[in-house]
Scaffold this motif. Structure first.
Motif, PDB file in Angstrom:
ATOM      1  N   GLU A  25       0.878  -1.164   0.000  1.00 22.00           N
ATOM      2  CA  GLU A  25       0.000   0.000   0.000  1.00 22.00           C
ATOM      3  C   GLU A  25       0.917   1.215   0.000  1.00 22.00           C
ATOM      4  OE1 GLU A  25      -2.555  -0.238   3.406  1.00 22.00           O
ATOM      5  OE2 GLU A  25      -3.659  -1.941   2.595  1.00 22.00           O
ATOM      6  N   CYS A  26       0.953   1.932  -1.116  1.00 22.19           N
ATOM      7  CA  CYS A  26       1.914   3.020  -1.295  1.00 22.19           C
ATOM      8  C   CYS A  26       1.466   4.323  -0.636  1.00 22.19           C
ATOM      9  CB  CYS A  26       2.124   3.279  -2.782  1.00 22.19           C
ATOM     10  SG  CYS A  26       2.956   1.936  -3.629  1.00 22.19           S
ATOM     11  N   GLU A  27       2.448   5.098  -0.241  1.00 20.58           N
ATOM     12  CA  GLU A  27       2.226   6.470   0.201  1.00 20.58           C
ATOM     13  C   GLU A  27       1.939   7.321  -1.036  1.00 20.58           C
ATOM     14  OE1 GLU A  27       2.239   7.591   3.370  1.00 20.58           O
ATOM     15  OE2 GLU A  27       2.628   5.557   4.104  1.00 20.58           O
ATOM     16  N   PRO A  28       1.241   8.450  -0.888  1.00 16.66           N
ATOM     17  CA  PRO A  28       0.998   9.321  -2.035  1.00 16.66           C
ATOM     18  C   PRO A  28       2.301   9.721  -2.732  1.00 16.66           C
ATOM     19  CG  PRO A  28      -0.344  10.010  -0.179  1.00 16.66           C
ATOM     20  CD  PRO A  28       0.594   8.949   0.339  1.00 16.66           C
ATOM     21  N   GLY A  29       2.336   9.567  -4.068  1.00 18.91           N
ATOM     22  CA  GLY A  29       3.484   9.950  -4.862  1.00 18.91           C
ATOM     23  C   GLY A  29       4.670   9.003  -4.814  1.00 18.91           C
ATOM     24  N   HIS A  30       4.545   7.888  -4.093  1.00 16.28           N
ATOM     25  CA  HIS A  30       5.654   6.923  -4.029  1.00 16.28           C
ATOM     26  C   HIS A  30       6.012   6.476  -5.442  1.00 16.28           C
ATOM     27  CE1 HIS A  30       8.112   3.515  -2.820  1.00 16.28           C
ATOM     28  NE2 HIS A  30       7.384   2.766  -3.635  1.00 16.28           N
ATOM     29  N   SER A  31       7.328   6.418  -5.743  1.00 12.37           N
ATOM     30  CA  SER A  31       7.742   6.027  -7.093  1.00 12.37           C
ATOM     31  C   SER A  31       8.914   5.063  -7.039  1.00 12.37           C
ATOM     32  CB  SER A  31       8.119   7.255  -7.921  1.00 12.37           C
ATOM     33  OG  SER A  31       9.267   7.894  -7.384  1.00 12.37           O
ATOM     34  N   ALA A  79       2.751   6.071  -7.704  1.00 13.13           N
ATOM     35  CA  ALA A  79       1.406   6.103  -7.131  1.00 13.13           C
ATOM     36  C   ALA A  79       0.840   7.518  -7.226  1.00 13.13           C
ATOM     37  CB  ALA A  79       1.446   5.662  -5.668  1.00 13.13           C
ATOM     38  N   ASP A  80      -0.454   7.614  -7.401  1.00 16.59           N
ATOM     39  CA  ASP A  80      -1.146   8.888  -7.483  1.00 16.59           C
ATOM     40  C   ASP A  80      -0.985   9.678  -6.173  1.00 16.59           C
ATOM     41  OD1 ASP A  80      -3.215  10.447  -9.150  1.00 16.59           O
ATOM     42  OD2 ASP A  80      -4.196  10.301  -7.187  1.00 16.59           O
ATOM     43  N   TRP A  85      -2.023   3.854  -5.096  1.00 15.12           N
ATOM     44  CA  TRP A  85      -2.411   2.474  -5.308  1.00 15.12           C
ATOM     45  C   TRP A  85      -1.846   1.520  -4.272  1.00 15.12           C
ATOM     46  CZ3 TRP A  85      -0.019   2.197 -10.838  1.00 15.12           C
ATOM     47  CH2 TRP A  85       1.367   2.245 -10.780  1.00 15.12           C
ATOM     48  N   GLY A  86      -2.501   0.376  -4.210  1.00 11.28           N
ATOM     49  CA  GLY A  86      -1.993  -0.800  -3.526  1.00 11.28           C
ATOM     50  C   GLY A  86      -1.842  -1.856  -4.599  1.00 11.28           C
TER      51      GLY A  86
END
Length: 100
Positions: A25-31, A79-80, A85-86
């Motif tokens: 489960e990503c943090e916002p903006g994780h790339s 991630a947005d 996203w997860g």
């Protein structure tokens, strides 16, 4: 961020196998990337949305989509910011068999 991973090294008698799998489960903006992977990977988007870049193209992805990474492909994903996203991710290792 929550990450769950399982791994195995029982590949000695297999030509290809799922060698790890996880859920993120990503943090916002994780790339991730720009990078090259050494194995095949499949990301299945379970929630949220984000982008995936490969071969000069950018794909907008959301819940229910998946993306595929082949060894040696230059990739980038993110991630947005508002609805990250997860994803579930199995990684597949392929050995070069010496059998006839």
């Amino acid at each position: 961020m929550r990450i769950t991973t399982n791994s195995t090294d029982f590949y000695f008698n297999a030509d290809a196998m799922v060698y790890t799998q996880g859920y993120e489960e990503c943090e916002p903006g994780h790339s991730y990337g720009s990078a090259l992977r050494k194995s095949y990977m499949i990301h299945y988007i379970t929630q949220g949305k984000g982008i995936f870049k490969v071969n000069g193209k950018t794909y907008s992805l959301q819940r229910g989509d998946l993306f595929f990474i082949a060894p040696g492909q230059e990739i980038y994903y993110e991630a947005d910011q508002e609805n990250p996203w997860g994803s579930k991710t199995p990684c597949i290792l392929q050995r070069h068999s010496q059998r006839s």
